[in-house]
Design an enzyme around this catalytic site. Sequence first.
Site, short mmCIF file in Angstrom:
data_model
loop_
_atom_site.label_atom_id
_atom_site.label_comp_id
_atom_site.label_asym_id
_atom_site.label_seq_id
_atom_site.Cartn_x
_atom_site.Cartn_y
_atom_site.Cartn_z
CG LEU A 111 -1.91 -1.20 1.00
CD1 LEU A 111 -2.40 -1.04 2.82
CD2 LEU A 111 -2.89 -1.36 -0.23
CD GLU A 112 3.46 1.99 -4.33
OE1 GLU A 112 2.99 3.33 -4.55
OE2 GLU A 112 3.84 1.38 -4.62
CG HIS A 113 -2.05 5.60 -2.73
ND1 HIS A 113 -1.54 7.05 -3.51
CD2 HIS A 113 -1.55 4.80 -3.53
CE1 HIS A 113 -0.98 6.68 -4.76
NE2 HIS A 113 -0.99 5.41 -5.05
#
Length: 356
Positions: free
Chosen positions: A182-184
């Site tokens: 997950l990058e956000h």
Amino acid sequence: MNAPRHPRHAPGGHRFSGVFRRFPRLSAALAGAAALSTLGLGAVAAPTVLDGSEPTSATPAAADGQWLTGYWHNFSNGSTTMPISEVPSAYNLIAVAFAGNQAGSPGGITFDVADSELGGYTDQQFKQDVAGVQAEGRKVVLSIGGQNGHVDVTNSTEAANFADSAYALMQEYGFDGIDIDLEHGMNARYMEEALRSLRNKAGSDLMITMAPQTIDFQAPSYAYYKLAQNIGDILTIINMQYYNSGSMLGCDDQVYSQGSVDFLTAQACIQLELGLRPDQVGLGLPATPSAAGGGYQSTHNVIRALDCLEQGRNCGSFTPSQPYGPIGGAMTWSINWDATNGYAFADALGARLGTG
């Protein structure tokens, strides 16, 4: 995702504190915004604090041998495309990129094979190929998120939706587990709730991997740090992305620049000292210079870093106070990029880790 993997933007630690006892100056350096601003990192929002409850699941045994993890693209991005059946055998852990959010089910995830981008590769062929590599003793996990994936798990309802949908995809496609990419943004408390619920459904053989960015372990208040501490009893491996990063603090309170052996060893030390087992720590690198915006290192450097962490030799300026023995292995973004370079990463690291 049609570009190289980018850094995570969601930092977000609790039960283990060995690294800060052993390196007291690091705790002070990370406590203030000044330390981060000197690295050009800016301010980071504080995530939700965990409730402090202890895990109840039994601690899994260490892996049999080491992992060479590679990400397989379910899309075309300028590297190459291939069926799962063509992934070199040196990759004994394949992370399928990526699952995204499920419309109408907050927290839920969805996945299907992008046949139009993969030359007509069908769901059924994909499932058969997954079963085929598993028959060879290899593992396949579903990676969630990536650069373009937005999956939010911020309450118990979303945690339940995440676990239910992930388990359904595991049953449909035969995945051995999931990879958190997950990058956000991520809420450590509810992601832990989701992962424990998934493990209750899937059983003790469930694989849980993660691929945080370097900043995510620079302070114990960050979400990936918290999550790693609190699911250590069910976690398979963390493959930190040692690229697209810039300079970062090592466990000795010194600043190291990406692209160096010290950048790998001095930061891996943070995870190795916070309470994770050595087999739960891996080194993530781009397969080629084109696979990332920065931080590419030769396979020679990656092998040096493994030698340093495991045996205390071939180090740069940073040397661990003691060898850790075999760590979890190495990861690359990506198998598809590695294919454009004649699988040089798979050949070199597979030989070093004994997977090739």
